[in-house]
Design an enzyme around this catalytic site. Sequence first.
Site, short mmCIF file in Angstrom:
data_model
loop_
_atom_site.label_atom_id
_atom_site.label_comp_id
_atom_site.label_asym_id
_atom_site.label_seq_id
_atom_site.Cartn_x
_atom_site.Cartn_y
_atom_site.Cartn_z
CE1 TYR A 139 -31.82 39.56 13.02
CE2 TYR A 139 -33.08 37.82 14.09
CZ TYR A 139 -32.84 38.62 13.00
OH TYR A 139 -33.63 38.50 11.88
CE LYS A 177 -29.29 34.27 5.93
NZ LYS A 177 -30.75 34.19 6.17
CD GLN A 186 -26.65 25.63 9.04
OE1 GLN A 186 -26.11 24.95 9.90
NE2 GLN A 186 -27.28 26.75 9.34
CD GLU A 202 -33.87 13.94 26.16
OE1 GLU A 202 -34.77 14.06 27.01
OE2 GLU A 202 -33.15 12.92 26.05
CG HIS A 203 -31.85 21.75 24.57
ND1 HIS A 203 -31.17 22.01 25.73
CD2 HIS A 203 -32.40 22.94 24.18
CE1 HIS A 203 -31.28 23.29 26.04
NE2 HIS A 203 -32.03 23.88 25.12
#
Length: 331
Positions: A139, A177, A186, A202-203
């Site tokens: 995208y 959407k 959301q 965590e990331h």
Amino acid sequence: MTIIVTGAAGFIGSNLVKGLNARGENHIVAVDNLHRADKFHNLVDCEIRDYLDKDDFLSRFERGEFGRVRAVFHLGACTDTMEQDGRYLMENNYRYSKTLMELCLAQDTQFIYASSAAVYGESHSFREAREYERPLSVYGYSKFLFDQAVRNRLDGALSQVVGLRYFNVYGPGEAHKARMASIVCQQFEQFRAEGTVKLFGEHGGHGPGCQSHDFVSIDDVVKVNLFFLDHPRRSGIFNVGSGHARSFNDVACVVVNTLRAAEDKPPLALEELVQEGLLEYLRFPDALRGRYQSFTQSDSSRLREAGYTAPFVAMEEGVARYCQWLLERGQ
């Protein structure tokens, strides 16, 4: 003169049509694909002169059926950042856009289109320059490639060509959407349904809920579009964001406390929301690893240099206002 809006039944498109209507512009041709029929709700409050399916539009525009067209706002595209059908994305987001740009240039029509902050990928600098553009998804690549096509045409273009790189836009008209709706939408829907908001843990060096994006109100997005409509000599690619990155934790606090206020409950700090189970953290999904922007923040320098001086709505104000709007409509 006629103004054409592609993606007119979508989130940004329908809000732009309303913004044009508010200025007395009603000679608008709406172009979209109503495969998702529920999008028609976004057009109910809009004044338009005609509606066309996207598959019929290009040939009719090329034949000059709409007479003198002042501007085309090109907002129609596949906006699903998780879409994996590359051929579909390239046809819709790249080739269709390229054809439409050439038609606008041939007819001396202003062309203002939607780009995306997805072109930056995991870059740590968000300036409109090739060296900072590293899309993580097909995208993002489809948007990136069209931006390159635009850059290759700008020098010889005799009419306006403007690309607007939207960061995380939120506001009325995005419910259709689904998973691609804003984090604000959301979180609102999740808290109303489950009594809790669930965020990524965590990331990538970011603590739980500390992933940060630049959240920009749809009202500001409409204002920027109208600014370029009014300044046809301005061309180029411009970021559209508040210029401030805010964490998902920050947004969740505003969403939950706005809903609590509607029930006459006192606001809670982040730590209190977590302690009471109103905010939870989930393991970062494997499907997003290597494809997710954990941080975005618009560099608005070029937009300001173009003459746009209006302030952007602060996240706290814009998100609270949007949540109140959703509540008033029973959503």
